[in-house]
Design a protein around this motif. Structure first.
Motif, PDB file in Angstrom:
ATOM      1  N   TYR A  57       0.841  -1.199   0.000  1.00  0.00           N
ATOM      2  CA  TYR A  57       0.000   0.000   0.000  1.00  0.00           C
ATOM      3  C   TYR A  57       0.872   1.243   0.000  1.00  0.00           C
ATOM      4  O   TYR A  57       1.951   1.264   0.603  1.00  0.00           O
ATOM      5  CB  TYR A  57      -0.892   0.050   1.245  1.00  0.00           C
ATOM      6  N   ALA A  58       0.360   2.281  -0.624  1.00  0.00           N
ATOM      7  CA  ALA A  58       0.970   3.592  -0.461  1.00  0.00           C
ATOM      8  C   ALA A  58       0.707   4.075   0.959  1.00  0.00           C
ATOM      9  O   ALA A  58      -0.336   3.767   1.549  1.00  0.00           O
ATOM     10  CB  ALA A  58       0.376   4.576  -1.469  1.00  0.00           C
ATOM     11  N   ASP A  59       1.644   4.825   1.507  1.00  0.00           N
ATOM     12  CA  ASP A  59       1.479   5.319   2.874  1.00  0.00           C
ATOM     13  C   ASP A  59       0.199   6.146   3.025  1.00  0.00           C
ATOM     14  O   ASP A  59      -0.441   6.119   4.083  1.00  0.00           O
ATOM     15  CB  ASP A  59       2.684   6.178   3.268  1.00  0.00           C
ATOM     16  N   SER A  60      -0.179   6.850   1.979  1.00  0.00           N
ATOM     17  CA  SER A  60      -1.336   7.749   2.052  1.00  0.00           C
ATOM     18  C   SER A  60      -2.662   7.015   2.207  1.00  0.00           C
ATOM     19  O   SER A  60      -3.667   7.629   2.585  1.00  0.00           O
ATOM     20  CB  SER A  60      -1.386   8.634   0.805  1.00  0.00           C
ATOM     21  N   VAL A  61      -2.685   5.714   1.924  1.00  0.00           N
ATOM     22  CA  VAL A  61      -3.948   4.973   2.003  1.00  0.00           C
ATOM     23  C   VAL A  61      -3.922   3.854   3.037  1.00  0.00           C
ATOM     24  O   VAL A  61      -4.950   3.205   3.261  1.00  0.00           O
ATOM     25  CB  VAL A  61      -4.344   4.399   0.629  1.00  0.00           C
ATOM     26  N   LYS A  62      -2.781   3.623   3.644  1.00  0.00           N
ATOM     27  CA  LYS A  62      -2.691   2.548   4.647  1.00  0.00           C
ATOM     28  C   LYS A  62      -3.696   2.772   5.766  1.00  0.00           C
ATOM     29  O   LYS A  62      -3.852   3.873   6.269  1.00  0.00           O
ATOM     30  CB  LYS A  62      -1.271   2.499   5.230  1.00  0.00           C
ATOM     31  N   GLY A  63      -4.382   1.698   6.129  1.00  0.00           N
ATOM     32  CA  GLY A  63      -5.389   1.766   7.182  1.00  0.00           C
ATOM     33  C   GLY A  63      -6.756   2.212   6.697  1.00  0.00           C
ATOM     34  O   GLY A  63      -7.735   2.113   7.437  1.00  0.00           O
ATOM     35  N   ARG A  64      -6.839   2.703   5.469  1.00  0.00           N
ATOM     36  CA  ARG A  64      -8.130   3.138   4.918  1.00  0.00           C
ATOM     37  C   ARG A  64      -8.559   2.285   3.731  1.00  0.00           C
ATOM     38  O   ARG A  64      -9.751   2.038   3.544  1.00  0.00           O
ATOM     39  CB  ARG A  64      -8.043   4.604   4.462  1.00  0.00           C
ATOM     40  N   PHE A  65      -7.609   1.862   2.917  1.00  0.00           N
ATOM     41  CA  PHE A  65      -7.906   1.072   1.720  1.00  0.00           C
ATOM     42  C   PHE A  65      -7.475  -0.375   1.936  1.00  0.00           C
ATOM     43  O   PHE A  65      -6.473  -0.635   2.603  1.00  0.00           O
ATOM     44  CB  PHE A  65      -7.158   1.619   0.508  1.00  0.00           C
ATOM     45  N   THR A  66      -8.217  -1.289   1.333  1.00  0.00           N
ATOM     46  CA  THR A  66      -7.871  -2.704   1.387  1.00  0.00           C
ATOM     47  C   THR A  66      -7.966  -3.305  -0.010  1.00  0.00           C
ATOM     48  O   THR A  66      -9.007  -3.194  -0.659  1.00  0.00           O
ATOM     49  CB  THR A  66      -8.805  -3.474   2.331  1.00  0.00           C
ATOM     50  N   ILE A  67      -6.885  -3.932  -0.448  1.00  0.00           N
ATOM     51  CA  ILE A  67      -6.895  -4.618  -1.738  1.00  0.00           C
ATOM     52  C   ILE A  67      -7.087  -6.107  -1.501  1.00  0.00           C
ATOM     53  O   ILE A  67      -6.575  -6.660  -0.517  1.00  0.00           O
ATOM     54  CB  ILE A  67      -5.600  -4.340  -2.538  1.00  0.00           C
TER      55      ILE A  67
END
Length: 120
Positions: A57-67
């Motif tokens: 994950y990009a740091d900007s989306v960690k904890g918010r986005f899930t692939i």
């Protein structure tokens, strides 16, 4: 030839959620999501290896986005929660055999892109 078909983009208020899907034809590849905002370069968002064993994950989306991926359907998903206005961009699905998941080198196949707009 691999074809990627994206779906799930749209308009959502800040704090809301969206789920993007990317259906692929052909054999299983690593799959990634990238995004490009107006006036900015395309940037990495998230990626998953062909068997799901590695995720980045990009740091900007960690904890918010899930692939995630469903190999029976040869489809990758990007669940996006707690969306922010700065997440607004065209989101592209990509597939290939990248030596490093978070770099766009090795992603040989790209989808047409789907617009995600987050209003404040």
């Amino acid at each position: 030839q691999v074809q990627l078909v994206e779906s799930g983009g749209g308009l959502v208020q800040a704090g809301g959620s969206l789920r993007l899907s990317c259906a692929a034809s052909g054999r299983r590849y690593a799959m990634g999501w990238f995004r490009q905002a107006p006036g900015k370069e395309r940037e990495f968002v998230a990626a998953i290896s062909w068997n799901g064993g590695s995720i980045s994950y990009a740091d900007s989306v960690k904890g918010r986005f899930t692939i995630s991926r469903d190999n029976a359907k040869n489809t990758a998903y990007l669940q996006m929660n707690s969306l922010k206005p700065e997440d607004t961009a065209v989101y592209y699905c990509a597939a290939g055999d990248p030596p490093v998941l978070h770099r766009n080198v090795g992603y040989n196949y790209w989808g047409q892109g789907t617009q995600v707009t987050v209003s404040s």
